[in-house]
Motif scaffolding. Sequence first.
Motif, PDB file in Angstrom:
ATOM      1  N   SER A  91       0.805  -1.218   0.000  1.00 34.15           N
ATOM      2  CA  SER A  91       0.000   0.000   0.000  1.00 34.15           C
ATOM      3  C   SER A  91       0.842   1.273   0.000  1.00 34.15           C
ATOM      4  O   SER A  91       0.293   2.370  -0.136  1.00 34.15           O
ATOM      5  CB  SER A  91      -0.924   0.015   1.230  1.00 34.15           C
ATOM      6  OG  SER A  91      -1.748  -1.124   1.269  1.00 34.15           O
ATOM      7  N   GLY A  92       2.150   1.131   0.202  1.00 31.53           N
ATOM      8  CA  GLY A  92       3.007   2.309   0.251  1.00 31.53           C
ATOM      9  C   GLY A  92       2.938   3.042   1.575  1.00 31.53           C
ATOM     10  O   GLY A  92       3.217   4.244   1.638  1.00 31.53           O
ATOM     11  N   LYS A 100      -2.755   3.842 -13.677  1.00 36.74           N
ATOM     12  CA  LYS A 100      -3.574   4.805 -12.942  1.00 36.74           C
ATOM     13  C   LYS A 100      -5.001   4.896 -13.462  1.00 36.74           C
ATOM     14  O   LYS A 100      -5.872   5.479 -12.798  1.00 36.74           O
ATOM     15  CB  LYS A 100      -2.921   6.182 -12.986  1.00 36.74           C
ATOM     16  CG  LYS A 100      -2.736   6.746 -14.383  1.00 36.74           C
ATOM     17  CD  LYS A 100      -2.043   8.092 -14.324  1.00 36.74           C
ATOM     18  CE  LYS A 100      -1.834   8.677 -15.719  1.00 36.74           C
ATOM     19  NZ  LYS A 100      -1.159  10.005 -15.644  1.00 36.74           N
ATOM     20  N   GLY A 126       3.446   4.810 -12.310  1.00 31.36           N
ATOM     21  CA  GLY A 126       1.994   4.780 -12.320  1.00 31.36           C
ATOM     22  C   GLY A 126       1.411   3.403 -12.103  1.00 31.36           C
ATOM     23  O   GLY A 126       0.307   3.108 -12.592  1.00 31.36           O
ATOM     24  N   GLN A 127       2.104   2.546 -11.374  1.00 35.25           N
ATOM     25  CA  GLN A 127       1.646   1.180 -11.159  1.00 35.25           C
ATOM     26  C   GLN A 127       0.902   1.055  -9.836  1.00 35.25           C
ATOM     27  O   GLN A 127       1.336   1.576  -8.800  1.00 35.25           O
ATOM     28  CB  GLN A 127       2.827   0.211 -11.172  1.00 35.25           C
ATOM     29  CG  GLN A 127       3.546   0.131 -12.513  1.00 35.25           C
ATOM     30  CD  GLN A 127       4.691  -0.860 -12.487  1.00 35.25           C
ATOM     31  OE1 GLN A 127       5.135  -1.304 -11.441  1.00 35.25           O
ATOM     32  NE2 GLN A 127       5.177  -1.222 -13.663  1.00 35.25           N
ATOM     33  N   ASP A 128      -0.228   0.358  -9.859  1.00 41.41           N
ATOM     34  CA  ASP A 128      -1.031   0.092  -8.672  1.00 41.41           C
ATOM     35  C   ASP A 128      -1.009  -1.416  -8.420  1.00 41.41           C
ATOM     36  O   ASP A 128      -1.601  -2.191  -9.171  1.00 41.41           O
ATOM     37  CB  ASP A 128      -2.462   0.587  -8.887  1.00 41.41           C
ATOM     38  CG  ASP A 128      -3.336   0.342  -7.661  1.00 41.41           C
ATOM     39  OD1 ASP A 128      -2.777   0.195  -6.552  1.00 41.41           O
ATOM     40  OD2 ASP A 128      -4.576   0.282  -7.815  1.00 41.41           O
ATOM     41  N   GLU A 167      10.955   1.690   0.624  1.00 42.90           N
ATOM     42  CA  GLU A 167      10.437   2.978   0.169  1.00 42.90           C
ATOM     43  C   GLU A 167      10.909   3.284  -1.247  1.00 42.90           C
ATOM     44  O   GLU A 167      10.168   3.868  -2.051  1.00 42.90           O
ATOM     45  CB  GLU A 167      10.881   4.090   1.129  1.00 42.90           C
ATOM     46  CG  GLU A 167      10.247   5.429   0.826  1.00 42.90           C
ATOM     47  CD  GLU A 167      10.610   6.497   1.849  1.00 42.90           C
ATOM     48  OE1 GLU A 167      10.014   7.590   1.801  1.00 42.90           O
ATOM     49  OE2 GLU A 167      11.491   6.236   2.703  1.00 42.90           O
ATOM     50  N   TRP A 173       7.305   2.186  -8.106  1.00 46.30           N
ATOM     51  CA  TRP A 173       5.948   1.848  -8.552  1.00 46.30           C
ATOM     52  C   TRP A 173       5.133   3.112  -8.811  1.00 46.30           C
ATOM     53  O   TRP A 173       4.433   3.220  -9.817  1.00 46.30           O
ATOM     54  CB  TRP A 173       5.240   0.999  -7.483  1.00 46.30           C
ATOM     55  CG  TRP A 173       5.763  -0.394  -7.347  1.00 46.30           C
ATOM     56  CD1 TRP A 173       6.397  -1.124  -8.313  1.00 46.30           C
ATOM     57  CD2 TRP A 173       5.700  -1.230  -6.189  1.00 46.30           C
ATOM     58  NE1 TRP A 173       6.736  -2.374  -7.831  1.00 46.30           N
ATOM     59  CE2 TRP A 173       6.318  -2.466  -6.533  1.00 46.30           C
ATOM     60  CE3 TRP A 173       5.189  -1.069  -4.909  1.00 46.30           C
ATOM     61  CZ2 TRP A 173       6.429  -3.523  -5.636  1.00 46.30           C
ATOM     62  CZ3 TRP A 173       5.291  -2.109  -4.008  1.00 46.30           C
ATOM     63  CH2 TRP A 173       5.907  -3.320  -4.367  1.00 46.30           C
ATOM     64  N   GLN A 174       5.242   4.074  -7.905  1.00 47.27           N
ATOM     65  CA  GLN A 174       4.462   5.306  -8.042  1.00 47.27           C
ATOM     66  C   GLN A 174       4.905   6.117  -9.255  1.00 47.27           C
ATOM     67  O   GLN A 174       4.071   6.684  -9.969  1.00 47.27           O
ATOM     68  CB  GLN A 174       4.587   6.141  -6.765  1.00 47.27           C
ATOM     69  CG  GLN A 174       3.933   5.494  -5.544  1.00 47.27           C
ATOM     70  CD  GLN A 174       4.198   6.256  -4.262  1.00 47.27           C
ATOM     71  OE1 GLN A 174       5.085   7.112  -4.203  1.00 47.27           O
ATOM     72  NE2 GLN A 174       3.439   5.939  -3.198  1.00 47.27           N
ATOM     73  N   SER A 175       6.227   6.165  -9.490  1.00 51.23           N
ATOM     74  CA  SER A 175       6.725   6.944 -10.638  1.00 51.23           C
ATOM     75  C   SER A 175       6.292   6.336 -11.966  1.00 51.23           C
ATOM     76  O   SER A 175       6.137   7.040 -12.970  1.00 51.23           O
ATOM     77  CB  SER A 175       8.251   7.039 -10.575  1.00 51.23           C
ATOM     78  OG  SER A 175       8.851   5.756 -10.761  1.00 51.23           O
ATOM     79  N   ILE A 234       8.666   1.385  -3.525  1.00 46.51           N
ATOM     80  CA  ILE A 234       7.347   2.033  -3.554  1.00 46.51           C
ATOM     81  C   ILE A 234       7.375   3.255  -4.461  1.00 46.51           C
ATOM     82  O   ILE A 234       6.450   3.473  -5.265  1.00 46.51           O
ATOM     83  CB  ILE A 234       6.923   2.417  -2.119  1.00 46.51           C
ATOM     84  CG1 ILE A 234       6.633   1.158  -1.294  1.00 46.51           C
ATOM     85  CG2 ILE A 234       5.700   3.330  -2.143  1.00 46.51           C
ATOM     86  CD1 ILE A 234       6.450   1.422   0.188  1.00 46.51           C
ATOM     87  N   ARG A 235       8.416   4.048  -4.356  1.00 48.84           N
ATOM     88  CA  ARG A 235       8.538   5.240  -5.209  1.00 48.84           C
ATOM     89  C   ARG A 235       8.659   4.861  -6.676  1.00 48.84           C
ATOM     90  O   ARG A 235       8.138   5.558  -7.558  1.00 48.84           O
ATOM     91  CB  ARG A 235       9.744   6.067  -4.773  1.00 48.84           C
ATOM     92  CG  ARG A 235       9.546   6.786  -3.442  1.00 48.84           C
ATOM     93  CD  ARG A 235      10.809   7.525  -3.033  1.00 48.84           C
ATOM     94  NE  ARG A 235      10.606   8.274  -1.797  1.00 48.84           N
ATOM     95  CZ  ARG A 235      11.572   8.917  -1.158  1.00 48.84           C
ATOM     96  NH1 ARG A 235      12.819   8.887  -1.641  1.00 48.84           N
ATOM     97  NH2 ARG A 235      11.312   9.571  -0.037  1.00 48.84           N
TER      98      ARG A 235
END
Length: 288
Positions: A163-164, A234, A192-194, A182, A188-190, A185-186
């Motif tokens: 969940s980050g 996203k 755009g992966q969920d 972390e 994945w977020q950069s 997690i960053r």
Amino acid sequence: LKDQARAVLSSVGEVLRQEYRDVMNLDDVGSATRRRGQAQAPDYTGSTDVTVTEKKRSQWEEGYEQLKEKVSDTALFRRLSELRNHRVFVKAGEYLEDAREKWETSDNPTVHRIQDTLDSWSHESDTAKAYREIRARDPDWDQVRWLGQVQRDIPTVMDAYLSGDVETLKQHATGEMVERMEGQIRLWQSQGQDIDKSILDISDVDVMEVKMFEGQPMVIVRFTMQQINCVRDKYGNVLEGAVDDIQSVFYVWALTQEAAGTFLKSGEYVPPRWQLREMMVAGMQQIV
């Protein structure tokens, strides 16, 4: 249809997790890794004077001392004491010291094998040393109960990772491990992966190895976690896996024990907690 399937799997997963917690009594075992609220130990206000007391001898020790005093006054004892300084005794001691030095510096492979065998008999194994250190820090430590605590912590840590939730990870993992998690997690977020966060089951929690690592006790644990292998963008489009792609993922955790326990704000002392230091995925197997 895919959203309905995902909702059904999520509901089933929640039911399975609750039944699993009820069967394993996970609500009663506590946590092995969660950070506790700390308070300083109460200040000592008593005397700081140092008092020296003589150790009281046991009846056996008193008898031995009396016997030693009586024997030391005999002519035979005095004669033996004089012989210890005789040149024959001195020469024999020199020969023994020379033989010991030759043994220790020998290149003979047979000597090395014998020495290795003797060392294995006389030296404490790394596993035994780790267990001894664990119980020195926490005399009430019980491996079976501890595994139950770890089993309870696994879904909390893994859910936070997927969940980050970095703040929750900080409560359970070392600083170095949090930084690595972390970073992932960053990433994945950069991109755009969920990542699908559904955890359906946790099983086969077992100790692989107990050892000393950098002066600290380390316990390596393995477990199997059933989760849904589904990565979305996203916009909700599936990039990898599927909403019904259930995988058994084999994880390995390495946990280290803190050096000392802590005092809670209530004044209660709690033993040293354990921290997640390393995590590795050992393999995956598709179920559905």
